[in-house]
Design an enzyme around this catalytic site. Sequence first.
Site, short mmCIF file in Angstrom:
data_model
loop_
_atom_site.label_atom_id
_atom_site.label_comp_id
_atom_site.label_asym_id
_atom_site.label_seq_id
_atom_site.Cartn_x
_atom_site.Cartn_y
_atom_site.Cartn_z
N SER A 44 88.16 -36.00 -32.13
CA SER A 44 89.16 -37.00 -32.47
C SER A 44 90.39 -36.33 -33.10
CB SER A 44 88.55 -38.06 -33.39
OG SER A 44 89.33 -39.23 -33.41
N ASP A 160 86.25 -41.48 -27.92
CA ASP A 160 86.27 -40.64 -29.12
C ASP A 160 85.02 -39.76 -29.28
OD1 ASP A 160 86.27 -39.84 -31.95
OD2 ASP A 160 87.88 -41.30 -32.17
#
Length: 276
Positions: A44, A160
Site C-alpha cells: 500500500s 491493497d
Amino acid sequence: MFNRHKRGIGLALGSGSARGLAHIGVLKVFEKERIPINAISGSSMGALIGGLYAAGMPLAELESIALKVTRRAVLAYIDPIPSLKGLMVGKKIEEMLRSFIGNKDFSEVRIPLAIVATDILTGEELVFKDTGGVVDAIRASISIPVVFVPVRVGARTLVDGGVVNPVPVDAVISLDPRAVPVAVSVIPKVEHKQAERPTTVDIFLNAFDIMQQRLYEANKSLAKIVIEPPVSFASGIEFWEARRIIECGEQAARDAIPEIRRALKPFSLFSFGGRS
C-alpha cells in the site's frame, strides 16, 4: 545508497495511507546515517514510497511534494465514478506516478524491490519483484477495497497488499536473505482512536486497521528490528499532516539507529576479515 557488495538492511515498509508518509522520515535518517539499504518491500503506502525511492526518485523531491499537499490537493486527486466496484478510479494517481518514474520495469530499479498486492477473487498474495511495470504494481498495492476500483493485471483482479500482508518482511527477506530485516509499521492501534460515535467511514477504516494490526503482530517476529512511528494522531486521509508525520518517522528511525548498527556490525566484521 545501494551497494551490492556491502551488507545492509532489508527494509519492509508497511501500509497506512497518509500515515505512511512516515516512511519518508525513516528513509531520510537512513540516508543521513549512511545505513546501506540492500532491498525494499512494501504494501500500500509502503509500496508507493518504497517503489518511488527504489526506482530512483530523490528523497528530497518526494518530501517536497508531500509537504505541499493540502486538503484541496487531496480532493484534486479524487476521480470518482458511479460504480459498485469502488469510489475512485485512481487514474490521476497513476498518471502522477508515471510522471515521476515513467515506465520502469522491476529489472531497472536501483534497489531490489518487492511490492505486495492481493487477488481479491482468490485471496492470494501476489508479490511483484522480478518483471513487470513498477507503476502497475504500486497502483495495485494501494487499491484500498471499496475506496479504489480494483486493478486488472493479466488475469488477476488486485487490491491493497495490506489485506494479506501489511508489513511484508517475508518479501524483503526473499530479495536478500543476508540483509538485516527491518520492519516499519504505521498501522494505528484502534484503542488509541478517539471517536465516540464513529461514522460509516470510521467503522470501515477501524475494521481495516484491526485486520492489519492482527496480521502484522502475527508476522513481526520475522523482523530483526521493528520501527513503529507514533502516527496514530493522523487519519488515513490526512495527507496535509505530512510534516508532523514525517518528523515522527525521523525520530523513530533515529531511535533505532544504535540497534541497526549493532545488527550490521557482525556482518561487517565477517565480510571484511575482522576489519570494520
